[in-house]
Scaffold this motif. Structure first.
Motif, PDB file in Angstrom:
ATOM      1  N   ALA A  66       5.405   5.522 -13.838  1.00 48.82           N
ATOM      2  CA  ALA A  66       4.931   5.481 -12.333  1.00 48.82           C
ATOM      3  C   ALA A  66       3.442   5.003 -12.287  1.00 48.82           C
ATOM      4  O   ALA A  66       3.080   4.164 -11.288  1.00 48.82           O
ATOM      5  N   ILE A  67       2.702   5.314 -13.019  1.00 52.76           N
ATOM      6  CA  ILE A  67       1.261   4.895 -13.270  1.00 52.76           C
ATOM      7  C   ILE A  67       1.220   3.293 -13.451  1.00 52.76           C
ATOM      8  O   ILE A  67       0.376   2.509 -12.489  1.00 52.76           O
ATOM      9  N   GLY A  68       2.172   2.749 -14.539  1.00 53.13           N
ATOM     10  CA  GLY A  68       1.932   1.582 -14.390  1.00 53.13           C
ATOM     11  C   GLY A  68       2.488   0.488 -13.295  1.00 53.13           C
ATOM     12  O   GLY A  68       1.956  -0.427 -12.733  1.00 53.13           O
ATOM     13  N   GLU A  69       3.700   1.149 -12.705  1.00 49.82           N
ATOM     14  CA  GLU A  69       3.905   0.354 -11.356  1.00 49.82           C
ATOM     15  C   GLU A  69       2.853   0.674 -10.478  1.00 49.82           C
ATOM     16  O   GLU A  69       2.810  -0.478  -9.809  1.00 49.82           O
ATOM     17  N   ALA A  70       2.001   1.568 -10.255  1.00 48.47           N
ATOM     18  CA  ALA A  70       1.134   1.540  -9.313  1.00 48.47           C
ATOM     19  C   ALA A  70      -0.118   0.355  -9.601  1.00 48.47           C
ATOM     20  O   ALA A  70      -0.537  -0.148  -8.702  1.00 48.47           O
ATOM     21  N   ILE A  71      -0.206   0.459 -10.809  1.00 47.45           N
ATOM     22  CA  ILE A  71      -1.342  -0.563 -11.370  1.00 47.45           C
ATOM     23  C   ILE A  71      -0.786  -1.895 -11.092  1.00 47.45           C
ATOM     24  O   ILE A  71      -1.524  -2.746 -10.323  1.00 47.45           O
ATOM     25  N   PHE A  72       0.400  -2.425 -11.395  1.00 48.93           N
ATOM     26  CA  PHE A  72       1.001  -3.782 -11.107  1.00 48.93           C
ATOM     27  C   PHE A  72       0.879  -3.911  -9.650  1.00 48.93           C
ATOM     28  O   PHE A  72       0.837  -5.083  -9.177  1.00 48.93           O
ATOM     29  N   THR A  73       1.184  -2.722  -8.824  1.00 45.90           N
ATOM     30  CA  THR A  73       1.234  -2.959  -7.242  1.00 45.90           C
ATOM     31  C   THR A  73      -0.237  -3.349  -6.948  1.00 45.90           C
ATOM     32  O   THR A  73      -0.395  -4.234  -5.895  1.00 45.90           O
ATOM     33  N   VAL A  74      -1.255  -2.676  -7.348  1.00 42.84           N
ATOM     34  CA  VAL A  74      -2.556  -2.943  -6.950  1.00 42.84           C
ATOM     35  C   VAL A  74      -2.898  -4.426  -7.501  1.00 42.84           C
ATOM     36  O   VAL A  74      -3.501  -5.158  -6.437  1.00 42.84           O
ATOM     37  N   SER A  75      -2.479  -4.833  -8.540  1.00 43.30           N
ATOM     38  CA  SER A  75      -2.715  -5.997  -9.014  1.00 43.30           C
ATOM     39  C   SER A  75      -2.154  -7.210  -8.162  1.00 43.30           C
ATOM     40  O   SER A  75      -2.903  -8.191  -7.806  1.00 43.30           O
ATOM     41  N   LEU A  76      -0.918  -6.924  -7.566  1.00 33.11           N
ATOM     42  CA  LEU A  76      -0.191  -7.778  -6.866  1.00 33.11           C
ATOM     43  C   LEU A  76      -0.654  -8.001  -5.520  1.00 33.11           C
ATOM     44  O   LEU A  76      -0.825  -9.177  -4.834  1.00 33.11           O
ATOM     45  N   ARG A  77      -1.244  -6.588  -5.022  1.00 36.27           N
ATOM     46  CA  ARG A  77      -2.018  -6.724  -3.493  1.00 36.27           C
ATOM     47  C   ARG A  77      -3.179  -7.534  -3.556  1.00 36.27           C
ATOM     48  O   ARG A  77      -3.503  -8.242  -2.628  1.00 36.27           O
ATOM     49  N   MET A  78      -4.188  -7.274  -4.662  1.00 39.40           N
ATOM     50  CA  MET A  78      -5.215  -8.192  -4.907  1.00 39.40           C
ATOM     51  C   MET A  78      -4.955  -9.500  -4.883  1.00 39.40           C
ATOM     52  O   MET A  78      -5.639 -10.438  -4.182  1.00 39.40           O
ATOM     53  N   GLN A  79      -3.973 -10.092  -5.555  1.00 43.54           N
ATOM     54  CA  GLN A  79      -3.562 -11.478  -5.675  1.00 43.54           C
ATOM     55  C   GLN A  79      -3.204 -11.844  -4.536  1.00 43.54           C
ATOM     56  O   GLN A  79      -3.390 -13.101  -4.259  1.00 43.54           O
ATOM     57  N   LEU A  80      -2.298 -11.128  -3.731  1.00 43.50           N
ATOM     58  CA  LEU A  80      -1.729 -11.632  -2.251  1.00 43.50           C
ATOM     59  C   LEU A  80      -2.756 -11.488  -1.263  1.00 43.50           C
ATOM     60  O   LEU A  80      -2.586 -12.314  -0.320  1.00 43.50           O
ATOM     61  N   ASP A  96       0.923  -1.174  -0.097  1.00 41.50           N
ATOM     62  CA  ASP A  96       0.125   0.007  -0.002  1.00 41.50           C
ATOM     63  C   ASP A  96       0.926   1.260  -0.134  1.00 41.50           C
ATOM     64  O   ASP A  96       0.556   2.195  -0.970  1.00 41.50           O
ATOM     65  N   PHE A  97       1.842   1.275   0.984  1.00 44.51           N
ATOM     66  CA  PHE A  97       2.837   2.569   0.920  1.00 44.51           C
ATOM     67  C   PHE A  97       3.699   2.703  -0.472  1.00 44.51           C
ATOM     68  O   PHE A  97       3.667   3.792  -0.941  1.00 44.51           O
TER      69      PHE A  97
END
Length: 105
Positions: free
Chosen positions: A62-76, A27-28
């Motif tokens: 930066a936007i793509g990194e944020a989107i990939f991070t949200v996707s990873l968070r949802m899967q984890l 999240d951070f």
């Protein structure tokens, strides 16, 4: 106004108690990626768009990194021990950064 404070406080306490430290770190990182995108956008507004390809590469990375991070968070969040989502996250980031470096020229 006090109801809003009570709702926000209960939301914060529930987030603090029920979210794992791994998900909090993601999240951070998501917030950091959005801040980086906003700083780049503000820089472009203030100082101009001379190296426009560099701005687009940095902003969309930066936007793509944020989107990939949200996707990873949802899967984890579903399966905290999964290895495949982390591998997908790393692979997608490599492709994203290679595309950004290629676009910068």
């Amino acid at each position: 106004m006090s109801e809003l404070k009570a709702v926000l406080r209960s939301l914060y306490l529930e987030y603090k108690n029920q979210t794992t430290s791994q998900l909090k770190l993601l999240d951070f990182f998501f917030i950091f990626s959005l801040i980086v995108a906003l700083v780049q956008f503000a820089y472009m507004i203030v100082f101009g768009t001379f190296p426009f390809n560099s701005f687009l590469s940095g902003f969309f990375t930066a936007i793509g990194e944020a989107i990939f991070t949200v996707s990873l968070r949802m899967q984890l969040k579903r399966d905290n021990t999964a290895v495949r989502p982390i591998g997908d996250f790393i692979f997608c980031n490599l492709v994203l950064f290679l595309a950004a470096f290629n676009f910068m020229g």
